[in-house]
Enzyme design. Sequence first.
Site, PDB file in Angstrom:
ATOM      1  N   HIS A 120       0.029  23.366  -9.461  1.00 36.80           N
ATOM      2  CA  HIS A 120       0.344  23.022  -8.063  1.00 36.80           C
ATOM      3  C   HIS A 120      -0.768  22.159  -7.453  1.00 36.80           C
ATOM      4  O   HIS A 120      -1.954  22.407  -7.704  1.00 36.80           O
ATOM      5  CB  HIS A 120       0.506  24.317  -7.253  1.00 36.80           C
ATOM      6  CG  HIS A 120       1.056  24.119  -5.880  1.00 36.80           C
ATOM      7  ND1 HIS A 120       0.274  24.149  -4.756  1.00 36.80           N
ATOM      8  CD2 HIS A 120       2.320  23.879  -5.456  1.00 36.80           C
ATOM      9  CE1 HIS A 120       1.039  23.951  -3.686  1.00 36.80           C
ATOM     10  NE2 HIS A 120       2.285  23.785  -4.088  1.00 36.80           N
TER      11      HIS A 120
ATOM     12  N   SER B  72      13.606  31.072 -16.020  1.00 33.80           N
ATOM     13  CA  SER B  72      13.293  30.284 -14.830  1.00 33.80           C
ATOM     14  C   SER B  72      14.573  29.947 -14.072  1.00 33.80           C
ATOM     15  O   SER B  72      15.623  29.707 -14.680  1.00 33.80           O
ATOM     16  CB  SER B  72      12.593  28.985 -15.245  1.00 33.80           C
ATOM     17  OG  SER B  72      12.548  28.108 -14.139  1.00 33.80           O
TER      18      SER B  72
HETATM   19  C1  PLP Z   1       3.261  27.317  -8.867  1.00 35.52           C
HETATM   20  C2  PLP Z   1       2.872  27.323  -7.414  1.00 35.52           C
HETATM   21  N1  PLP Z   1       1.651  27.725  -7.073  1.00 35.52           N
HETATM   22  C3  PLP Z   1       1.251  27.761  -5.801  1.00 35.52           C
HETATM   23  C4  PLP Z   1       2.089  27.362  -4.786  1.00 35.52           C
HETATM   24  C5  PLP Z   1       1.619  27.410  -3.374  1.00 35.52           C
HETATM   25  O1  PLP Z   1       2.149  28.543  -2.788  1.00 35.52           O
HETATM   26  P1  PLP Z   1       2.281  28.682  -1.199  1.00 35.52           P
HETATM   27  O2  PLP Z   1       3.160  27.577  -0.742  1.00 35.52           O
HETATM   28  O3  PLP Z   1       2.884  30.056  -1.054  1.00 35.52           O
HETATM   29  O4  PLP Z   1       0.913  28.600  -0.637  1.00 35.52           O
HETATM   30  C6  PLP Z   1       3.373  26.934  -5.095  1.00 35.52           C
HETATM   31  C7  PLP Z   1       4.295  26.501  -4.039  1.00 35.52           C
HETATM   32  O5  PLP Z   1       5.357  26.008  -4.251  1.00 35.52           O
HETATM   33  C8  PLP Z   1       3.776  26.915  -6.445  1.00 35.52           C
HETATM   34  O6  PLP Z   1       4.990  26.479  -6.800  1.00 35.52           O
END
Ligand code: PLP
Length: 386
Positions: free
Chosen positions: A130, A331
Amino acid sequence: MLEKKSAHPPPQLTAADQARLDDLHRTIAEQAQRFLGYPCNGDFDYSPLYRFLQFPLNNVGDPFLDTTFRLNTHAIECEVLEMFRQFTRAPAADFWGYMTNGGTEGNMYGIYLARELLPNGVVYYSEDTHYSVAKILRLLHARNIMIKSLANGEIDYLDLKETIRIHRDAPPIIFANIGTTMKGAVDDVTRIKNIMRELAIPAYYIHADAALSGMILPFVDNPQPFDFPAGIDSVSISGHKLIGSPIPCGVVIAKKTNVDRIARSVEYVGTLDTTLSGSRNAITPLFIWYALRMHGESGFRAMIRRCLEMADYAIEQFAAQGIKAWRNRNSITVVFPRPDADLAKRWQLAVHNDIAHIITVPHVTAGHIKQLLQELQPRPAGAGAP
Ligand SMILES: Cc1ncc(COP(=O)(O)O)c(C=O)c1O
């Protein structure tokens, strides 16, 4: 409600301001009908909890400790954490956690904890990680190396092994994706641990970013290894994604023995300053507790089964139109070729390079998918014009 001291009549909105709110509500209600591209479930009803909104609640501080700020929902938060402890099979005698503002905060906490424990550590994370993680690494001044990804979105284990081999002097901190953002791919924690064993790495840390799939894998029959027995040291899971919440939230779970090594006592709130945020949301623990109690484990199993079936239905419907769509095992993220910008905007589809996805969270229906695919059909000249 707290007793009102003022004898003045309550303030009122002007008609224009009221109309502004009505407009905004109408727009959001319309947009909610075409919300397929993000992993946020809109299928919830927390109205029985609205009465708690009349208090200035705040979950400041460590949820497991007493605090002088009593208008909190720490007791409920601890019950939520215990349920997530069970989902992630964290050791009962060595677990700690708190409810965050979302996945990003939980990931930041995990990397922060790892960096404090292994100050010379290098964080390894894949290209498919992310986008917020690059920012977290900058904020924490953590040494880091990006690893290549495989075509399905998993980390490239060969690249990971070779890179760790070159940097053997620094303990590895693995940022494992348990469900990547665009492709829902799960990094194999067992394979990662094997790499550590093959390279005879004595000290390392594995943080799991299970933003969406942290609420999928505990409820399927054959999950990829992702939890504490598999070898993770901490995990971040979003609450507003699969469970659904009108306020973003999440959970981070870590090992208490690790957390104790970095805790600091603060007199002002009479508790330990173990959490990243000071003031913390006290309403979201109620929402998540309510959802977890309402559905129960069997409810989530059934919900995940329906989401996976809907993902397969979507893939079939794409195939029927000659469009190749696919998903990773376990998924609910259905990947397909990037459509035109108008359509992506209309259905709020996240796009990246040449792909887009829909995520079949519980509010996504067969009707939504059919309608999306109708609009994906090549349109006659001029049909896209307003
Ligand atoms: C794999 C992954 N990690 C982290 C995040 C970030 O999460 P948040 O939006 O709850 O802060 C996301 C958001 O889509 C995600 O898909």
